[in-house]
Design a protein around this motif. Structure first.
Motif, PDB file in Angstrom:
ATOM      1  N   MET A   1       0.819  -1.206   0.000  1.00 40.05           N
ATOM      2  CA  MET A   1       0.000   0.000   0.000  1.00 40.05           C
ATOM      3  C   MET A   1       0.864   1.271   0.000  1.00 40.05           C
ATOM      4  SD  MET A   1      -2.961  -1.171   0.021  1.00 40.05           S
ATOM      5  CE  MET A   1      -3.708  -2.754   0.297  1.00 40.05           C
ATOM      6  N   LEU A   2       2.102   1.150   0.494  1.00 37.09           N
ATOM      7  CA  LEU A   2       2.907   2.351   0.736  1.00 37.09           C
ATOM      8  C   LEU A   2       3.524   2.966  -0.520  1.00 37.09           C
ATOM      9  CD1 LEU A   2       4.900   1.754   4.038  1.00 37.09           C
ATOM     10  CD2 LEU A   2       2.931   3.227   3.615  1.00 37.09           C
ATOM     11  N   GLY A   3       3.771   2.135  -1.528  1.00 33.00           N
ATOM     12  CA  GLY A   3       4.573   2.599  -2.646  1.00 33.00           C
ATOM     13  C   GLY A   3       3.820   3.313  -3.750  1.00 33.00           C
ATOM     14  N   THR A   4       2.475   3.245  -3.682  1.00 33.62           N
ATOM     15  CA  THR A   4       1.679   3.826  -4.756  1.00 33.62           C
ATOM     16  C   THR A   4       0.542   4.652  -4.167  1.00 33.62           C
ATOM     17  OG1 THR A   4       0.507   1.715  -4.780  1.00 33.62           O
ATOM     18  CG2 THR A   4       2.086   2.097  -6.549  1.00 33.62           C
ATOM     19  N   ALA A   5      -0.024   5.535  -4.989  1.00 41.10           N
ATOM     20  CA  ALA A   5      -1.192   6.315  -4.571  1.00 41.10           C
ATOM     21  C   ALA A   5      -2.445   5.571  -5.014  1.00 41.10           C
ATOM     22  CB  ALA A   5      -1.139   7.711  -5.178  1.00 41.10           C
ATOM     23  N   ALA A   6      -3.189   5.030  -4.038  1.00 35.69           N
ATOM     24  CA  ALA A   6      -4.284   4.094  -4.321  1.00 35.69           C
ATOM     25  C   ALA A   6      -5.418   4.723  -5.130  1.00 35.69           C
ATOM     26  CB  ALA A   6      -4.827   3.529  -3.007  1.00 35.69           C
ATOM     27  N   ASP A   7      -5.710   5.992  -4.862  1.00 37.31           N
ATOM     28  CA  ASP A   7      -6.853   6.615  -5.528  1.00 37.31           C
ATOM     29  C   ASP A   7      -6.503   7.219  -6.883  1.00 37.31           C
ATOM     30  OD1 ASP A   7      -8.459   5.902  -3.465  1.00 37.31           O
ATOM     31  OD2 ASP A   7      -8.331   7.821  -2.428  1.00 37.31           O
ATOM     32  N   MET A   8      -5.261   7.030  -7.301  1.00 38.72           N
ATOM     33  CA  MET A   8      -4.874   7.577  -8.601  1.00 38.72           C
ATOM     34  C   MET A   8      -4.660   6.432  -9.584  1.00 38.72           C
ATOM     35  SD  MET A   8      -2.429  10.669  -7.221  1.00 38.72           S
ATOM     36  CE  MET A   8      -2.331  11.600  -8.747  1.00 38.72           C
TER      37      MET A   8
ATOM     38  N   ASN B   1       0.249   7.245 -11.553  1.00 38.94           N
ATOM     39  CA  ASN B   1       1.327   6.872 -10.643  1.00 38.94           C
ATOM     40  C   ASN B   1       2.667   6.844 -11.366  1.00 38.94           C
ATOM     41  OD1 ASN B   1       0.783   5.829  -7.660  1.00 38.94           O
ATOM     42  ND2 ASN B   1      -1.080   5.517  -8.831  1.00 38.94           N
TER      43      ASN B   1
END
Lengths: 313, 264
Positions: free
Chosen positions: B90-97, B102
């Motif tokens: 979860m930390l390495g990417t922007a989930a809502d984008m 990304n």
């Protein structure tokens, strides 16, 4: 109760709803994009009105008065942003501190608790006296709608740029943002400035519309803004995936809020209870997603359907 | 390429919970080194990576990356030298984008983010090509929100993002630990491929001793905040898990107390 009285109040409700819709777009930027519940806006709403009215009274032109209000709002947002990023104060508290100090600032700007202007004497952009009997292009509903459309277009463009993407990313995953070289502190300050600038714009328009600026004007503004954001999302989120359309939904939420507001007054609700009612409505809608997760279990059928979709994906 | 000299980091200083996480840590990585890092819980592995990445400032010592002293540089400015993949997908990417958004954010690491479009047409085509090499079908879901991807897919994407702009140094913090064995093997294979293709200097923390031996050209073992074992080249190729455990006892004077590492 005369139904035509209610109908007669509808244009006013729509005009106010549009102005509060602009304010709600500001709230959307902090609450949804940056993931900060910014309470500065209660103060900024009044500041926008105060700066606008005082500039008009002192002989400045209407565009200058509006721009002055926006700049004042951005400065207020910057103060909250710096309290948060430089001093490490949690954003909600930083907002409360700025909001409280703005009460004094607004009193000093106005010189008293309230300043009225004769909207016939001054060149104002929107006025509630012009809801009827003027060419359509002077009607506050038309003028405010143009503001809303231009604002949404500009924001849609901005959030598509590299800088706007960095701002969205900051709200979404600050750790990852820093790992990708984004200065999240600057982004937060900038986002708060953008948001409060927009809120002050709404404050300036509202003061012109009302023909007065009042230090009490912004009390509970955050709740109205959140209500507009939430009403818009609940009613239209299934339809609207695109960012510009979601912002439009927020404005529609503002309009619906004011139509309901006028209707409950028409129904004879004690006006003293309105803020309680607004807060209760927002609390219910904020709580619904949580309650849904907690008490409603998905049916086996929908789980199976999801798994099927998951393996296909 | 990377030089840590006499680095100290203390957490909760002057409290009962005081923990000296890095203790006179010195380490030099040469250009092109692929170093695997092992050690028990609390040995300071992740702390070392965070010190390099600049999550906080170290208490003493000096860190240079490619000759640049970054000791006092904030995290977002060091980012231009570094590609990072975290343990938590979860930390390495922007989930809502979106996936492409990304990638576009990662492509601008260390560059000025102005008012030009956040993602260009030519870029999109390039990302599609790169995603196709992952063989996960992501090239057909470019606008999907990253939050909809599985952990393995997100780690593969994060790896791609970390290497999109050639980093001076790639930091992998147990990036396969949260994945199932099959997916972990896939992501590790992808790691090898990307590191070799781009000749990346890499630091990879793993809790799996076999992986630590099988990958990279150099292996270091950490204990109580410093490096207690550093094996490279031919010696590393001949290593076995038993060797490592024996060497650990000798070097640290205690048993290797990490069930997770023993069992895998």
């Amino acid at each position: 109760m005369d139904f035509t009285t209610l109908l007669n109040q509808m244009p006013g409700a729509v005009a106010q709803g549009l102005i509060w819709g602009i304010m709600a777009i500001g709230v959307y930027i902090t609450y949804r994009v940056l993931d900060i519940a910014d309470l500065t806006v209660d103060g900024t709403m009044a500041t926008g009105g105060a700066v606008c009215v005082m500039l008009l009274i002192n002989g400045y032109s209407m565009p200058v008065a509006i721009i002055g209000a926006v700049i004042a709002g951005m400065l207020a947002g910057m103060v909250t942003g710096l309290l948060h990023t430089l001093l490490g104060i949690p954003p909600i508290l930083a907002g409360i501190l700025t909001q409280l100090s703005l009460y004094s600032v607004n009193l000093k700007i106005l010189g008293s608790g309230n300043q009225t202007i004769n909207t016939r004497k001054y060149d104002v952009l929107v006025s509630m006296g012009e809801l009827r009997g003027v060419p359509f292009y002077q009607n506050p509903i038309f003028v405010t709608a143009i503001f809303v459309i231009v604002l949404i277009c500009v924001l849609y463009w901005f959030f598509g740029t590299a800088m706007g993407s960095a701002l969205r990313c900051t709200g979404n995953n600050p750790n990852m943002s820093r790992a990708q070289g984004i200065n999240t502190n600057i982004m937060k300050v900038f986002g708060l400035m953008l948001s409060n600038g927009i809120v002050a714009l709404a404050g300036a328009l509202l003061a012109q519309y009302d023909g007065q600026a009042d230090v009490q004007k912004g009390r509970g503004a955050i709740v109205i803004g959140l209500a507009a954001v939430i009403i818009g999302e609940v009613l239209l989120s299934k339809l609207l995936k695109n960012f510009a359309l979601r912002l439009s939904a927020v404005v529609v939420g503002g309009i619906i809020y004011y139509i309901v507001y006028q209707t409950v007054i028409w129904l004879g609700l004690d006006a003293d209870l309105l803020k309680l009612l607004s807060a209760a409505v927002v609390a219910i809608f904020l709580g619904l997603p949580y309650l849904k997760r907690r008490f409603i279990r998905p049916s086996i059928k929908s789980i199976a359907a999801q798994e099927e979709g998951g393996t296909n994906a | 390429m990377l030089e840590l000299s006499h680095v100290y980091k203390v957490f909760n200083a002057n409290t009962v919970n005081e923990k000296i996480a890095l203790k006179d840590l010195s380490l030099t990585l040469n250009n092109g080194d692929f170093v695997t890092v092992i050690g028990g819980n609390g040995a300071g592995k992740s702390t070392m990576l965070n010190a390099i990445a600049g999550v906080w400032r170290v208490d003493a010592g000096k860190i240079t990356i490619d000759g640049v002293d970054v000791t006092a540089m904030p995290e977002h400015r060091r980012a231009k030298f570094l590609g990072r993949v975290f343990q938590d997908p979860m930390l390495g990417t922007a989930a809502d984008m979106g996936i492409e958004e990304n990638l576009a954010l990662a492509a601008r690491r260390g560059k000025v983010r102005g008012l030009g479009w956040g993602i260009g047409k030519a870029e999109r085509a390039k990302y599609r090509e790169k995603l196709a090499t992952l063989d996960l079908g992501l090239e057909n879901r470019m606008t999907s929100k990253v939050g909809l991807l599985s952990g393995g897919q997100r780690q593969a994407l994060t790896l791609l993002m970390a290497t999109l702009q050639q980093p001076k140094l790639l930091l992998l913090d147990e990036h396969t630990a949260a994945l199932d064995p099959k997916t972990a093997a896939k992501v590790l294979a992808l790691t090898d491929q990307l590191v070799n293709e781009n000749r990346l200097t890499t630091l990879m923390i793993t809790h799996n001793m076999k992986d630590a031996i099988a990958h990279g050209n150099r292996l270091i073992m950490m204990h109580e905040g410093r490096v207690i074992l550093d094996i490279a080249g031919e010696d590393k190729k001949k290593l076995t898990v038993d060797d490592l455990l024996a060497k650990f006892s000798v070097a640290s004077g205690s048993e290797f107390a990490n069930d997770r590492a023993m069992l895998s």
